[in-house]
Design a protein around this motif. Sequence first.
Motif, PDB file in Angstrom:
ATOM      1  N   ARG A  41      15.082  23.589   6.835  1.00  0.00           N
ATOM      2  CA  ARG A  41      13.981  23.628   5.857  1.00  0.00           C
ATOM      3  C   ARG A  41      14.519  23.734   4.439  1.00  0.00           C
ATOM      4  O   ARG A  41      14.100  23.006   3.534  1.00  0.00           O
ATOM      5  CB  ARG A  41      13.049  24.810   6.141  1.00  0.00           C
ATOM      6  CG  ARG A  41      11.825  24.859   5.213  1.00  0.00           C
ATOM      7  CD  ARG A  41      11.068  26.173   5.341  1.00  0.00           C
ATOM      8  NE  ARG A  41      11.858  27.313   4.925  1.00  0.00           N
ATOM      9  CZ  ARG A  41      12.115  27.651   3.654  1.00  0.00           C
ATOM     10  NH1 ARG A  41      11.648  26.916   2.664  1.00  0.00           N
ATOM     11  NH2 ARG A  41      12.836  28.725   3.364  1.00  0.00           N
ATOM     12  N   GLN A  42      15.505  24.625   4.229  1.00  0.00           N
ATOM     13  CA  GLN A  42      16.093  24.793   2.908  1.00  0.00           C
ATOM     14  C   GLN A  42      16.778  23.511   2.441  1.00  0.00           C
ATOM     15  O   GLN A  42      16.638  23.103   1.278  1.00  0.00           O
ATOM     16  CB  GLN A  42      17.090  25.953   2.916  1.00  0.00           C
ATOM     17  CG  GLN A  42      16.451  27.308   3.061  1.00  0.00           C
ATOM     18  CD  GLN A  42      17.475  28.421   3.261  1.00  0.00           C
ATOM     19  OE1 GLN A  42      18.676  28.202   3.247  1.00  0.00           O
ATOM     20  NE2 GLN A  42      16.978  29.635   3.464  1.00  0.00           N
ATOM     21  N   LYS A  43      17.501  22.861   3.347  1.00  0.00           N
ATOM     22  CA  LYS A  43      18.187  21.610   3.001  1.00  0.00           C
ATOM     23  C   LYS A  43      17.182  20.533   2.623  1.00  0.00           C
ATOM     24  O   LYS A  43      17.358  19.823   1.627  1.00  0.00           O
ATOM     25  CB  LYS A  43      19.047  21.145   4.180  1.00  0.00           C
ATOM     26  CG  LYS A  43      19.765  19.851   3.933  1.00  0.00           C
ATOM     27  CD  LYS A  43      20.543  19.397   5.153  1.00  0.00           C
ATOM     28  CE  LYS A  43      21.157  18.049   4.855  1.00  0.00           C
ATOM     29  NZ  LYS A  43      21.315  17.226   6.029  1.00  0.00           N
ATOM     30  N   THR A  44      16.113  20.420   3.401  1.00  0.00           N
ATOM     31  CA  THR A  44      15.085  19.419   3.134  1.00  0.00           C
ATOM     32  C   THR A  44      14.417  19.662   1.784  1.00  0.00           C
ATOM     33  O   THR A  44      14.203  18.727   0.998  1.00  0.00           O
ATOM     34  CB  THR A  44      14.032  19.430   4.268  1.00  0.00           C
ATOM     35  OG1 THR A  44      14.693  19.170   5.512  1.00  0.00           O
ATOM     36  CG2 THR A  44      12.951  18.400   4.040  1.00  0.00           C
ATOM     37  N   GLU A  45      14.112  20.926   1.481  1.00  0.00           N
ATOM     38  CA  GLU A  45      13.500  21.251   0.187  1.00  0.00           C
ATOM     39  C   GLU A  45      14.459  20.977  -0.964  1.00  0.00           C
ATOM     40  O   GLU A  45      14.049  20.475  -2.017  1.00  0.00           O
ATOM     41  CB  GLU A  45      13.047  22.704   0.173  1.00  0.00           C
ATOM     42  CG  GLU A  45      11.828  22.966   1.039  1.00  0.00           C
ATOM     43  CD  GLU A  45      11.417  24.429   1.088  1.00  0.00           C
ATOM     44  OE1 GLU A  45      12.081  25.276   0.452  1.00  0.00           O
ATOM     45  OE2 GLU A  45      10.416  24.721   1.767  1.00  0.00           O
ATOM     46  N   GLU A  47      16.911  18.753  -1.010  1.00  0.00           N
ATOM     47  CA  GLU A  47      17.015  17.297  -1.162  1.00  0.00           C
ATOM     48  C   GLU A  47      15.793  16.737  -1.867  1.00  0.00           C
ATOM     49  O   GLU A  47      15.909  15.841  -2.712  1.00  0.00           O
ATOM     50  CB  GLU A  47      17.198  16.632   0.205  1.00  0.00           C
ATOM     51  CG  GLU A  47      18.567  16.861   0.805  1.00  0.00           C
ATOM     52  CD  GLU A  47      18.679  16.370   2.245  1.00  0.00           C
ATOM     53  OE1 GLU A  47      17.643  16.020   2.859  1.00  0.00           O
ATOM     54  OE2 GLU A  47      19.817  16.345   2.744  1.00  0.00           O
ATOM     55  N   ALA A  48      14.615  17.249  -1.549  1.00  0.00           N
ATOM     56  CA  ALA A  48      13.389  16.784  -2.205  1.00  0.00           C
ATOM     57  C   ALA A  48      13.418  17.126  -3.692  1.00  0.00           C
ATOM     58  O   ALA A  48      13.035  16.300  -4.532  1.00  0.00           O
ATOM     59  CB  ALA A  48      12.159  17.398  -1.543  1.00  0.00           C
ATOM     60  N   ALA A  49      13.894  18.317  -4.024  1.00  0.00           N
ATOM     61  CA  ALA A  49      13.988  18.720  -5.433  1.00  0.00           C
ATOM     62  C   ALA A  49      14.991  17.840  -6.176  1.00  0.00           C
ATOM     63  O   ALA A  49      14.741  17.425  -7.313  1.00  0.00           O
ATOM     64  CB  ALA A  49      14.382  20.192  -5.537  1.00  0.00           C
ATOM     65  N   GLU A  50      16.118  17.553  -5.543  1.00  0.00           N
ATOM     66  CA  GLU A  50      17.122  16.683  -6.160  1.00  0.00           C
ATOM     67  C   GLU A  50      16.564  15.282  -6.376  1.00  0.00           C
ATOM     68  O   GLU A  50      16.773  14.675  -7.432  1.00  0.00           O
ATOM     69  CB  GLU A  50      18.377  16.616  -5.299  1.00  0.00           C
ATOM     70  CG  GLU A  50      19.194  17.882  -5.299  1.00  0.00           C
ATOM     71  CD  GLU A  50      20.366  17.820  -4.327  1.00  0.00           C
ATOM     72  OE1 GLU A  50      20.667  16.734  -3.788  1.00  0.00           O
ATOM     73  OE2 GLU A  50      20.981  18.872  -4.110  1.00  0.00           O
ATOM     74  N   THR A  51      15.859  14.770  -5.379  1.00  0.00           N
ATOM     75  CA  THR A  51      15.269  13.431  -5.490  1.00  0.00           C
ATOM     76  C   THR A  51      14.251  13.391  -6.621  1.00  0.00           C
ATOM     77  O   THR A  51      14.226  12.449  -7.419  1.00  0.00           O
ATOM     78  CB  THR A  51      14.611  13.019  -4.156  1.00  0.00           C
ATOM     79  OG1 THR A  51      15.621  13.006  -3.138  1.00  0.00           O
ATOM     80  CG2 THR A  51      13.972  11.647  -4.240  1.00  0.00           C
ATOM     81  N   ASP A  52      13.410  14.412  -6.711  1.00  0.00           N
ATOM     82  CA  ASP A  52      12.428  14.480  -7.798  1.00  0.00           C
ATOM     83  C   ASP A  52      13.114  14.535  -9.159  1.00  0.00           C
ATOM     84  O   ASP A  52      12.691  13.868 -10.110  1.00  0.00           O
ATOM     85  CB  ASP A  52      11.518  15.690  -7.635  1.00  0.00           C
ATOM     86  CG  ASP A  52      10.556  15.552  -6.464  1.00  0.00           C
ATOM     87  OD1 ASP A  52      10.371  14.420  -5.960  1.00  0.00           O
ATOM     88  OD2 ASP A  52       9.997  16.586  -6.051  1.00  0.00           O
ATOM     89  N   ARG A  55      14.514  11.107  -9.942  1.00  0.00           N
ATOM     90  CA  ARG A  55      13.433  10.196 -10.345  1.00  0.00           C
ATOM     91  C   ARG A  55      13.000  10.467 -11.780  1.00  0.00           C
ATOM     92  O   ARG A  55      12.772   9.545 -12.567  1.00  0.00           O
ATOM     93  CB  ARG A  55      12.238  10.354  -9.407  1.00  0.00           C
ATOM     94  CG  ARG A  55      12.385   9.630  -8.127  1.00  0.00           C
ATOM     95  CD  ARG A  55      11.048   9.562  -7.366  1.00  0.00           C
ATOM     96  NE  ARG A  55      11.263   8.901  -6.104  1.00  0.00           N
ATOM     97  CZ  ARG A  55      11.202   9.506  -4.924  1.00  0.00           C
ATOM     98  NH1 ARG A  55      10.880  10.774  -4.844  1.00  0.00           N
ATOM     99  NH2 ARG A  55      11.426   8.838  -3.821  1.00  0.00           N
TER     100      ARG A  55
END
Length: 91
Positions: A41-45, A47-52, A55
């Motif tokens: 869960r932490q890794k997924t969050e 990665e999402a923050a990095e992607t945002d 962008r």
Amino acid sequence: MSVKSSISLTEQQDTFARSLVDNGRYSSLSSVLQQGLELLRQKTEAEAAETDALRDLIHRRLNGPTLSDDAMAGAVDNMIARKRRALRVES
């Protein structure tokens, strides 16, 4: 609150999880799996923050001010010269 789930593990995964319990690192197989899911869960969050953030950076770069090729080349040359002076490197 706990939710009971039935899961399937490979033999290798089961052996590894049980070894963590047997070695005293975790109190139960549930604890091992909970920790694994928390890390995922932490890794997924993250990665999402990095992607945002990427962008947002790309959007700002595309819509921000630009330099001509000559201006960029001059800026790079100036930066290299400053670094060389700071590090006392001869060209």
